[in-house]
Enzyme design. Structure first.
Site, PDB file in Angstrom:
ATOM      1  N   GLU A   1       8.681  -3.908  -7.952  1.00 45.62           N
ATOM      2  CA  GLU A   1       8.728  -2.453  -7.764  1.00 45.62           C
ATOM      3  C   GLU A   1       9.330  -1.742  -8.981  1.00 45.62           C
ATOM      4  O   GLU A   1      10.101  -0.782  -8.869  1.00 45.62           O
ATOM      5  CB  GLU A   1       9.484  -2.104  -6.473  1.00 45.62           C
ATOM      6  CG  GLU A   1       8.782  -2.664  -5.239  1.00 45.62           C
ATOM      7  CD  GLU A   1       9.473  -2.323  -3.926  1.00 45.62           C
ATOM      8  OE1 GLU A   1      10.542  -1.674  -3.972  1.00 45.62           O
ATOM      9  OE2 GLU A   1       8.956  -2.704  -2.868  1.00 45.62           O
TER      10      GLU A   1
ATOM     11  N   GLU B   1       5.169  -8.003   0.499  1.00 41.26           N
ATOM     12  CA  GLU B   1       5.958  -7.701   1.696  1.00 41.26           C
ATOM     13  C   GLU B   1       5.124  -6.758   2.552  1.00 41.26           C
ATOM     14  O   GLU B   1       4.732  -5.703   2.074  1.00 41.26           O
ATOM     15  CB  GLU B   1       7.270  -6.987   1.353  1.00 41.26           C
ATOM     16  CG  GLU B   1       8.273  -7.741   0.534  1.00 41.26           C
ATOM     17  CD  GLU B   1       9.482  -6.863   0.225  1.00 41.26           C
ATOM     18  OE1 GLU B   1      10.131  -6.364   1.177  1.00 41.26           O
ATOM     19  OE2 GLU B   1       9.761  -6.660  -0.969  1.00 41.26           O
TER      20      GLU B   1
END
Length: 341
Positions: free
Chosen positions: A158, A263
């Protein structure tokens, strides 16, 4: 008695063997996409669970099917390798592992986003690129090379957000990424697959999202797979599957890599439909380019910081019979499509 002709033949074969060996040593190392560790035949599509290897049996008993991969978060401040985790996965017959590898000293989510984003010089991109963490990186490269597993390395994920310190310097991020990959290749960790794992930021317009993401891209030769988080938080951050899919397809059109969803989770309200929609997409339009997916039901940093602005993510498939058939179905779809491909 050895004849002169036979001696010449043996000499010729020896010279050819040496030439082949030297030629192999002189080749540039390419991406590890098609290379597996010796003796490892991993599934072509992987279904992972964020847990430690010692809880795989428990998860399997509760849900009714065994995951084909385990994912764990590992902060660099721990200064260790996890060979015992690899040994436990081998014991259970799980052949793949995802390492979410975080170059920082972990910051508690309750301290807020600004605290998470603060600089950590010891683990900075500049420190990594300058070789100050080489001994640590090399210990992991050697550990992974000897693991007997396919290991997806999700380094500094991220990066396109503003909540981790490694996001602060895109050029430095690229330099750190390339330096790390070069060490893995030099140390023979050909079973490592490097995952450029982004935040889909579906709340952000596509143009600025792409422009920002390009700044962090390490280059085709340094990335094996795209990765992405996929969490629908509910309430004001309730995102249908198709919103994520549109962002995934955009990233694929730019970077031309297969995807692994690193995820995924959704809020409790509407979870069965959301998961069913996800299964449909994975088994139809995503079938040829989504290599894997990881269910992560640990406490989310985003949910902890947003509080009442988002929905309830506290449910768990292990004690939720409504969602278990869908999760089993996704894993079984993966096994079937992997066998037929």
């Amino acid at each position: 008695m050895v004849t002169a002709a036979r001696k010449r033949a043996v000499l010729l074969l020896t010279v050819m063997a040496l030439a082949i060996g030297l030629g192999g040593c002189g080749r540039e190392s390419g991406p590890a996409v098609e290379v597996a560790a010796p003796g490892v035949e991993a599934p072509s599509r992987v279904f992972g669970v964020a847990t430690d290897p010692w809880h795989v049996d428990e998860w399997t008993a509760a849900v009714g099917v065994q995951p084909t991969m385990v994912m764990e978060f590992e902060a660099w401040s721990r200064n260790r390798t996890i060979d015992n985790h690899f040994a436990e996965l081998r014991r259970q017959g799980v052949k793949t592992f995802m390492l979410t590898w975080e170059p920082w000293q972990t910051v508690s989510a309750v301290k807020g986003k600004a605290a998470q984003y603060a600089e950590q010089p010891e683990f900075s991109n500049a420190a990594i690129a300058a070789g100050k963490k080489d001994d640590y990186i090399r210990s992991w490269a050697k550990s992974i090379a000897a693991s007997g597993l396919i290991v997806y390395v999700r380094f500094a994920h991220e990066m396109n957000g503003d909540w981790y310190p490694w996001s602060r310097d895109p050029a430095g991020y690229v330099a750190a990424w390339r330096h790390l990959v070069d060490i893995f290749r030099a140390d023979g960790a050909t079973n490592a697959r490097f995952v450029f794992s982004v935040n889909p930021s579906v709340f952000e317009p596509a143009g600025p999202w792409v422009e920002n993401l390009r700044k962090y891209w390490p280059g085709d030769d340094y990335v094996d797979l795209l990765g992405s988080t996929m969490i629908s938080f509910g309430a004001r951050k309730d995102y249908p599957v198709q919103e994520f899919v549109s962002r995934f397809e955009l990233a694929r059109s730019i970077f031309h890599k297969k995807l692994i969803i690193t995820e995924f989770n959704t809020a409790a309200e509407g979870r069965v439909k959301w998961l069913a929609d996800l299964r449909t997409w994975l088994d139809i339009t995503g079938k040829d380019w989504v290599e894997g997916i990881v269910l992560s039901q640990a406490e989310s940093r985003g949910a902890a910081q947003l509080g009442s602005q988002v929905g309830d993510l506290s449910w768990n498939v292990m004690d939720d019979p409504e969602t278990q058939p869908v999760i089993r179905g996704i894993l079984q779809d993966f096994e079937r499509s992997g066998t037929s491909s």
